[in-house]
Design a protein around this motif. Structure first.
Motif, PDB file in Angstrom:
ATOM      1  N   HIS A  17      12.030  93.708 -22.253  1.00 56.90           N
ATOM      2  CA  HIS A  17      10.727  94.260 -22.621  1.00 56.90           C
ATOM      3  C   HIS A  17       9.704  93.140 -22.792  1.00 56.90           C
ATOM      4  O   HIS A  17       8.592  93.210 -22.258  1.00 56.90           O
ATOM      5  CB  HIS A  17      10.858  95.084 -23.907  1.00 56.90           C
ATOM      6  CG  HIS A  17       9.558  95.528 -24.487  1.00 56.90           C
ATOM      7  ND1 HIS A  17       8.697  96.380 -23.831  1.00 56.90           N
ATOM      8  CD2 HIS A  17       8.964  95.221 -25.670  1.00 56.90           C
ATOM      9  CE1 HIS A  17       7.629  96.591 -24.583  1.00 56.90           C
ATOM     10  NE2 HIS A  17       7.773  95.896 -25.700  1.00 56.90           N
ATOM     11  N   SER A  18      10.077  92.094 -23.521  1.00 59.91           N
ATOM     12  CA  SER A  18       9.180  90.969 -23.748  1.00 59.91           C
ATOM     13  C   SER A  18       8.769  90.321 -22.426  1.00 59.91           C
ATOM     14  O   SER A  18       7.588  90.020 -22.215  1.00 59.91           O
ATOM     15  CB  SER A  18       9.874  89.936 -24.649  1.00 59.91           C
ATOM     16  OG  SER A  18       9.085  88.785 -24.796  1.00 59.91           O
ATOM     17  N   THR A  19       9.720  90.119 -21.546  1.00 60.02           N
ATOM     18  CA  THR A  19       9.440  89.509 -20.241  1.00 60.02           C
ATOM     19  C   THR A  19       8.514  90.389 -19.421  1.00 60.02           C
ATOM     20  O   THR A  19       7.577  89.901 -18.777  1.00 60.02           O
ATOM     21  CB  THR A  19      10.753  89.234 -19.487  1.00 60.02           C
ATOM     22  OG1 THR A  19      11.555  88.347 -20.274  1.00 60.02           O
ATOM     23  CG2 THR A  19      10.509  88.618 -18.131  1.00 60.02           C
ATOM     24  N   GLN A  20       8.754  91.703 -19.439  1.00 58.61           N
ATOM     25  CA  GLN A  20       7.900  92.623 -18.685  1.00 58.61           C
ATOM     26  C   GLN A  20       6.470  92.617 -19.220  1.00 58.61           C
ATOM     27  O   GLN A  20       5.511  92.608 -18.439  1.00 58.61           O
ATOM     28  CB  GLN A  20       8.481  94.039 -18.727  1.00 58.61           C
ATOM     29  CG  GLN A  20       9.733  94.195 -17.906  1.00 58.61           C
ATOM     30  CD  GLN A  20      10.428  95.530 -18.146  1.00 58.61           C
ATOM     31  OE1 GLN A  20      10.115  96.258 -19.081  1.00 58.61           O
ATOM     32  NE2 GLN A  20      11.403  95.843 -17.300  1.00 58.61           N
ATOM     33  N   VAL A  21       6.317  92.613 -20.527  1.00 61.05           N
ATOM     34  CA  VAL A  21       4.977  92.587 -21.126  1.00 61.05           C
ATOM     35  C   VAL A  21       4.274  91.288 -20.752  1.00 61.05           C
ATOM     36  O   VAL A  21       3.108  91.308 -20.320  1.00 61.05           O
ATOM     37  CB  VAL A  21       5.042  92.763 -22.667  1.00 61.05           C
ATOM     38  CG1 VAL A  21       3.700  92.472 -23.315  1.00 61.05           C
ATOM     39  CG2 VAL A  21       5.534  94.163 -23.023  1.00 61.05           C
ATOM     40  N   PHE A  22       4.972  90.168 -20.883  1.00 58.65           N
ATOM     41  CA  PHE A  22       4.378  88.868 -20.548  1.00 58.65           C
ATOM     42  C   PHE A  22       3.949  88.835 -19.082  1.00 58.65           C
ATOM     43  O   PHE A  22       2.819  88.466 -18.761  1.00 58.65           O
ATOM     44  CB  PHE A  22       5.373  87.736 -20.834  1.00 58.65           C
ATOM     45  CG  PHE A  22       4.787  86.367 -20.688  1.00 58.65           C
ATOM     46  CD1 PHE A  22       4.307  85.690 -21.793  1.00 58.65           C
ATOM     47  CD2 PHE A  22       4.700  85.746 -19.449  1.00 58.65           C
ATOM     48  CE1 PHE A  22       3.756  84.417 -21.677  1.00 58.65           C
ATOM     49  CE2 PHE A  22       4.151  84.486 -19.310  1.00 58.65           C
ATOM     50  CZ  PHE A  22       3.680  83.817 -20.427  1.00 58.65           C
ATOM     51  N   THR A  23       4.834  89.249 -18.196  1.00 57.38           N
ATOM     52  CA  THR A  23       4.549  89.224 -16.760  1.00 57.38           C
ATOM     53  C   THR A  23       3.354  90.106 -16.421  1.00 57.38           C
ATOM     54  O   THR A  23       2.461  89.707 -15.672  1.00 57.38           O
ATOM     55  CB  THR A  23       5.788  89.672 -15.962  1.00 57.38           C
ATOM     56  OG1 THR A  23       6.863  88.773 -16.266  1.00 57.38           O
ATOM     57  CG2 THR A  23       5.533  89.673 -14.469  1.00 57.38           C
ATOM     58  N   ARG A  24       3.331  91.301 -16.976  1.00 56.79           N
ATOM     59  CA  ARG A  24       2.218  92.220 -16.701  1.00 56.79           C
ATOM     60  C   ARG A  24       0.893  91.651 -17.183  1.00 56.79           C
ATOM     61  O   ARG A  24      -0.107  91.677 -16.470  1.00 56.79           O
ATOM     62  CB  ARG A  24       2.475  93.585 -17.347  1.00 56.79           C
ATOM     63  CG  ARG A  24       1.352  94.586 -17.085  1.00 56.79           C
ATOM     64  CD  ARG A  24       1.646  95.971 -17.635  1.00 56.79           C
ATOM     65  NE  ARG A  24       2.223  96.001 -18.968  1.00 56.79           N
ATOM     66  CZ  ARG A  24       1.534  95.812 -20.098  1.00 56.79           C
ATOM     67  NH1 ARG A  24       0.240  95.570 -20.069  1.00 56.79           N
ATOM     68  NH2 ARG A  24       2.141  95.865 -21.264  1.00 56.79           N
ATOM     69  N   ARG A  25       0.892  91.092 -18.373  1.00 53.76           N
ATOM     70  CA  ARG A  25      -0.356  90.547 -18.921  1.00 53.76           C
ATOM     71  C   ARG A  25      -0.835  89.342 -18.122  1.00 53.76           C
ATOM     72  O   ARG A  25      -2.035  89.167 -17.917  1.00 53.76           O
ATOM     73  CB  ARG A  25      -0.196  90.190 -20.399  1.00 53.76           C
ATOM     74  CG  ARG A  25       0.079  91.396 -21.303  1.00 53.76           C
ATOM     75  CD  ARG A  25      -1.109  92.329 -21.492  1.00 53.76           C
ATOM     76  NE  ARG A  25      -2.213  91.738 -22.182  1.00 53.76           N
ATOM     77  CZ  ARG A  25      -2.392  91.727 -23.495  1.00 53.76           C
ATOM     78  NH1 ARG A  25      -1.508  92.287 -24.285  1.00 53.76           N
ATOM     79  NH2 ARG A  25      -3.451  91.165 -24.017  1.00 53.76           N
ATOM     80  N   MET A  26       0.093  88.509 -17.649  1.00 52.28           N
ATOM     81  CA  MET A  26      -0.312  87.367 -16.815  1.00 52.28           C
ATOM     82  C   MET A  26      -0.882  87.865 -15.486  1.00 52.28           C
ATOM     83  O   MET A  26      -1.902  87.361 -15.007  1.00 52.28           O
ATOM     84  CB  MET A  26       0.865  86.417 -16.561  1.00 52.28           C
ATOM     85  CG  MET A  26       1.339  85.647 -17.774  1.00 52.28           C
ATOM     86  SD  MET A  26       0.075  84.615 -18.549  1.00 52.28           S
ATOM     87  CE  MET A  26      -0.303  85.590 -20.012  1.00 52.28           C
ATOM     88  N   GLN A  27      -0.246  88.870 -14.897  1.00 50.56           N
ATOM     89  CA  GLN A  27      -0.747  89.441 -13.637  1.00 50.56           C
ATOM     90  C   GLN A  27      -2.129  90.039 -13.827  1.00 50.56           C
ATOM     91  O   GLN A  27      -3.004  89.872 -12.972  1.00 50.56           O
ATOM     92  CB  GLN A  27       0.221  90.489 -13.099  1.00 50.56           C
ATOM     93  CG  GLN A  27       1.498  89.901 -12.553  1.00 50.56           C
ATOM     94  CD  GLN A  27       2.537  90.959 -12.183  1.00 50.56           C
ATOM     95  OE1 GLN A  27       2.428  92.129 -12.571  1.00 50.56           O
ATOM     96  NE2 GLN A  27       3.559  90.553 -11.452  1.00 50.56           N
ATOM     97  N   GLU A  28      -2.350  90.719 -14.938  1.00 52.19           N
ATOM     98  CA  GLU A  28      -3.656  91.321 -15.217  1.00 52.19           C
ATOM     99  C   GLU A  28      -4.769  90.281 -15.284  1.00 52.19           C
ATOM    100  O   GLU A  28      -5.902  90.566 -14.922  1.00 52.19           O
ATOM    101  CB  GLU A  28      -3.608  92.120 -16.532  1.00 52.19           C
ATOM    102  CG  GLU A  28      -2.830  93.400 -16.445  1.00 52.19           C
ATOM    103  CD  GLU A  28      -2.628  94.079 -17.787  1.00 52.19           C
ATOM    104  OE1 GLU A  28      -2.019  95.167 -17.795  1.00 52.19           O
ATOM    105  OE2 GLU A  28      -3.048  93.530 -18.837  1.00 52.19           O
ATOM    106  N   MET A  29      -4.440  89.089 -15.746  1.00 51.84           N
ATOM    107  CA  MET A  29      -5.471  88.055 -15.822  1.00 51.84           C
ATOM    108  C   MET A  29      -5.451  87.134 -14.601  1.00 51.84           C
ATOM    109  O   MET A  29      -6.177  86.144 -14.563  1.00 51.84           O
ATOM    110  CB  MET A  29      -5.389  87.277 -17.131  1.00 51.84           C
ATOM    111  CG  MET A  29      -4.150  86.465 -17.339  1.00 51.84           C
ATOM    112  SD  MET A  29      -4.081  85.626 -18.972  1.00 51.84           S
ATOM    113  CE  MET A  29      -5.598  84.711 -19.017  1.00 51.84           C
TER     114      MET A  29
END
Length: 147
Positions: A17-29
């Motif tokens: 979950h933590s990895t998915q949240v981090f990855t998504r937020r980096m992709q968003e920016m």
């Protein structure tokens, strides 16, 4: 099934979950950075001239694979690597101006996403969770199970 309620399984799921949240937020920016790269970048910026083994130790990462993480940071222009003047076998790493700028841009987002990672917990529960997680990690390190 009992396995789904075991600590190891729950920790693995929380890591996913933590990895998915981090990855998504980096992709968003629009940032191409993994959580391990972020941790390594922070260690390098905090300790200019640190060697690769030192980076691995600071972020509790495998010494055999930290070179690949640093290779990717070098390719992105975020850090530079040079042979140590004290030990020709060692490689020292330093952040670049681009690396510092990227870190400064990403840090507020990473700080903010912690709330999402621990969604469902109130502030007091977050503090309890973090305290207990540190206690387990410290105990494992004391038993030489963690770097």
């Amino acid at each position: 099934m009992k396995a789904h309620s075991m600590a190891g399984h729950l920790i693995r799921r929380l890591n996913q979950h933590s990895t998915q949240v981090f990855t998504r937020r980096m992709q968003e920016m629009g940032m191409d950075l993994t959580s391990v790269q972020f941790a390594a970048l922070e260690a390098i910026l905090t300790h200019p001239g640190i060697d690769q083994a030192g980076v691995a130790a600071h972020i509790a990462y495998d010494r055999a694979t930290i070179g690949g993480v640093i290779d990717r940071l070098v390719q992105k222009g975020l850090v530079e690597r040079q042979t140590s003047k004290r030990d020709r076998r060692a490689k020292e790493v330093r952040g670049t101006a681009q690396g510092q700028a990227a870190f400064d841009q990403v840090l507020p987002v990473v700080t903010d996403l912690q709330t999402e990672v621990l969604g469902g917990l109130d502030a007091a529960e977050v503090e309890i969770f973090l305290s207990l997680a540190r206690k387990v990690i410290n105990a494992a390190a004391d038993q030489s199970e963690l770097p």
